[in-house]
Design an enzyme around this catalytic site. Structure first.
Site, PDB file in Angstrom:
ATOM      1  N   LYS A 141      40.475  49.880  49.456  1.00 55.71           N
ATOM      2  CA  LYS A 141      39.879  50.564  48.307  1.00 55.71           C
ATOM      3  C   LYS A 141      40.925  51.192  47.400  1.00 55.71           C
ATOM      4  O   LYS A 141      40.676  51.402  46.216  1.00 55.71           O
ATOM      5  CB  LYS A 141      38.873  51.623  48.765  1.00 55.71           C
ATOM      6  N   LYS A 223      33.538  39.848  52.989  1.00 53.29           N
ATOM      7  CA  LYS A 223      32.163  40.238  53.354  1.00 53.29           C
ATOM      8  C   LYS A 223      31.328  40.438  52.085  1.00 53.29           C
ATOM      9  O   LYS A 223      31.877  40.749  51.011  1.00 53.29           O
ATOM     10  CB  LYS A 223      32.163  41.509  54.204  1.00 53.29           C
ATOM     11  N   LYS A 226      28.588  45.685  48.138  1.00 52.82           N
ATOM     12  CA  LYS A 226      27.989  46.284  46.942  1.00 52.82           C
ATOM     13  C   LYS A 226      29.038  46.435  45.856  1.00 52.82           C
ATOM     14  O   LYS A 226      28.714  46.455  44.671  1.00 52.82           O
ATOM     15  CB  LYS A 226      27.499  47.701  47.266  1.00 52.82           C
TER      16      LYS A 226
HETATM   17  P1  AMP Z   1      27.645  50.519  52.920  1.00 46.60           P
HETATM   18  O1  AMP Z   1      26.943  49.635  51.971  1.00 46.60           O
HETATM   19  O2  AMP Z   1      29.126  50.298  52.872  1.00 46.60           O
HETATM   20  O3  AMP Z   1      27.226  51.953  52.870  1.00 46.60           O
HETATM   21  O4  AMP Z   1      27.233  49.974  54.377  1.00 46.60           O
HETATM   22  C1  AMP Z   1      26.044  50.327  55.065  1.00 46.60           C
HETATM   23  C2  AMP Z   1      25.983  49.590  56.379  1.00 46.60           C
HETATM   24  O5  AMP Z   1      25.871  48.168  56.148  1.00 46.60           O
HETATM   25  C3  AMP Z   1      27.217  49.764  57.264  1.00 46.60           C
HETATM   26  O6  AMP Z   1      26.804  49.849  58.618  1.00 46.60           O
HETATM   27  C4  AMP Z   1      28.010  48.512  57.051  1.00 46.60           C
HETATM   28  O7  AMP Z   1      28.807  48.178  58.165  1.00 46.60           O
HETATM   29  C5  AMP Z   1      26.888  47.468  56.872  1.00 46.60           C
HETATM   30  N1  AMP Z   1      27.361  46.354  56.057  1.00 46.60           N
HETATM   31  C6  AMP Z   1      27.844  46.416  54.783  1.00 46.60           C
HETATM   32  N2  AMP Z   1      28.194  45.187  54.335  1.00 46.60           N
HETATM   33  C7  AMP Z   1      27.932  44.308  55.346  1.00 46.60           C
HETATM   34  C8  AMP Z   1      28.063  42.894  55.498  1.00 46.60           C
HETATM   35  N3  AMP Z   1      28.514  42.130  54.525  1.00 46.60           N
HETATM   36  N4  AMP Z   1      27.687  42.349  56.675  1.00 46.60           N
HETATM   37  C9  AMP Z   1      27.187  43.115  57.668  1.00 46.60           C
HETATM   38  N5  AMP Z   1      27.033  44.457  57.592  1.00 46.60           N
HETATM   39  C10 AMP Z   1      27.398  45.065  56.466  1.00 46.60           C
END
Ligand code: AMP
Ligand code: TRP
Length: 371
Positions: A141, A223, A226
């Protein structure tokens, strides 16, 4: 085996772990599951497959589950205040639409429980800059930033504070979070070692590898995220059917036209098969057999149809909840109060362990001496 079945099997395995913990004479720390998600925009299939679907299953197995909308984390990179407050509501609506039940789980807004930020400070004092600088998410980041916000650096310490405030024992997250959970474990060990047993050492719960890391549709080596500036890289739970169809149609695959599952050599098409398997409930093998003879171009239409039908009822529920903003605020307020009650007890204990509380007679003596 279908993805849902695989996730269930893993959760059943985990439940066996839980029940053996429960049957030991006196578990030191009762099983408590905690997770968090940033209100940084519409949630995508990666969040859903990697995290949220697991939360719903754990909730439905009656686990003690606490979920936080981690708004303090979402201001570690520049943000627009109006968008953030809208995102908090949308995320609340989405989590409810995905099956989170506020009568079974605590769902709350991180910034409304001040104990998180306070515990973050205490844990920050036992963290080292060298250790934090090594974390991959920080490196990623901060890579393109000229001036790195301090909050971005401290981000994982706040995450540890989230978890430890509730003495959580299990953390269901996607694979990308493993290193941050390891840091949390280290901080719990260091704190316990220096100031006396206070925290359990929490364990991460990761869904089986393909779904713990759903890949970007535009670059399968990354991956789904967002924060990817290319909106075609992801499928969001709130995307309209034509957007879903367009993004899947544009998904990067390879030069082989057959549909075969090979995540190492054919990550693009395998990612589509994984997503298809999850939303259809069919096994990867059944899908590959069913679509024998059609090329990847045509297969994308099949996947798009399956995804569109899967998200449609969820989208309808999101719309329904967003029409009742008062209800959403009520859910969060109730969750905030329940969470604060637990976190404040932990913070008080931490203050005592750190020697920051002057109690009872001692305090009276000190006051007497002072006057
Ligand atoms: P965040 O959007 O970063 O707040 O992530 C929320 C949850 O979604 C966390 O547990 C991340 O590990 C999971 N997560 C985010 N992106 C992925 C992805 N591409 N594949 C699987 N899990 C994800
Ligand atoms: N860092 C997590 C993410 O980016 C979100 C998060 C914050 C979290 N605090 C947490 C996840 C505590 C699990 C537990 O997805």
């Amino acid at each position: 085996m279908t993805i849902l079945r695989r996730i269930s099997r893993q959760i059943v395995k985990n439940s066996r772990k839980y029940s053996s913990e429960k049957s030991s004479p006196e578990p030191k720390y009762p099983t408590r599951v905690f997770s968090g998600i940033q209100p940084t925009g519409s949630i995508h299939l990666g969040n859903y497959l990697g995290a949220i679907s697991q939360w719903v299953q754990l909730q439905n197995q009656n686990k003690d589950l606490i979920l936080s909308i981690v708004d303090l984390h979402s201001i570690t990179l520049p943000h627009e205040p109006k968008k953030l407050s809208r995102n908090i509501l949308e995320l609340t609506a989405t989590l409810l639409a995905c099956g989170i039940d506020p009568n079974k789980a605590i769902l709350f807004q991180q910034s409304k429980v001040s104990a998180h930020a306070e515990l973050c400070w205490c844990l920050g004092c036992i963290s080292t800059m060298a250790r934090l600088a090594h974390l991959p998410q920080y490196k990623e980041k901060s890579e393109n930033l000229k001036n790195i916000p301090l909050g971005l650096f401290v981000y994982p310490v706040l995450q540890a504070a989230d978890i430890l405030s509730y003495k959580a024992t299990h953390i269901p997250v996607g694979e990308d979070q493993v290193q941050q959970i390891q840091l949390c474990q280290e901080l719990a060990r260091i704190f316990n070692g220096r100031f006396g047993e206070t925290f359990p050492i929490p364990r991460s719960l990761i869904t089986s590898s393909e779904y713990g890391r759903v890949r970007s549709l535009r670059d399968p080596s990354k991956k789904m995220s967002k924060s990817d500036p290319d909106e075609k890289s992801r499928i969001c739970m709130t995307d309209m059917p034509d957007t879903i169809a367009r993004n899947i149609k544009k998904a990067v695959t390879d030069f082989t036209s057959e549909v075969t599952f090979d995540p190492v050599n054919r990550p693009g098409v395998s990612n589509l098969i994984s997503i298809h398997s999850f939303v259809s409930g069919k096994s990867v093998n059944d899908i590959c057999q069913e679509v024998q003879g059609i090329d990847t171009g045509k297969y994308k239409f099949v996947v798009a149809d399956a995804v569109i039908s899967y998200v449609k009822p969820i989208q309808e529920k999101i719309g329904h909840y967003l029409n009742d903003v008062g209800y959403l605020y009520g859910v969060l307020e109730e969750g905030n109060a329940k969470a604060a009650q637990i976190a404040n007890v932990t913070l008080k204990e931490v203050h005592e362990k750190l020697g920051m509380t002057v109690e009872g007679r001692k305090r009276d003596d000190i006051v007497a001496k002072c006057v």
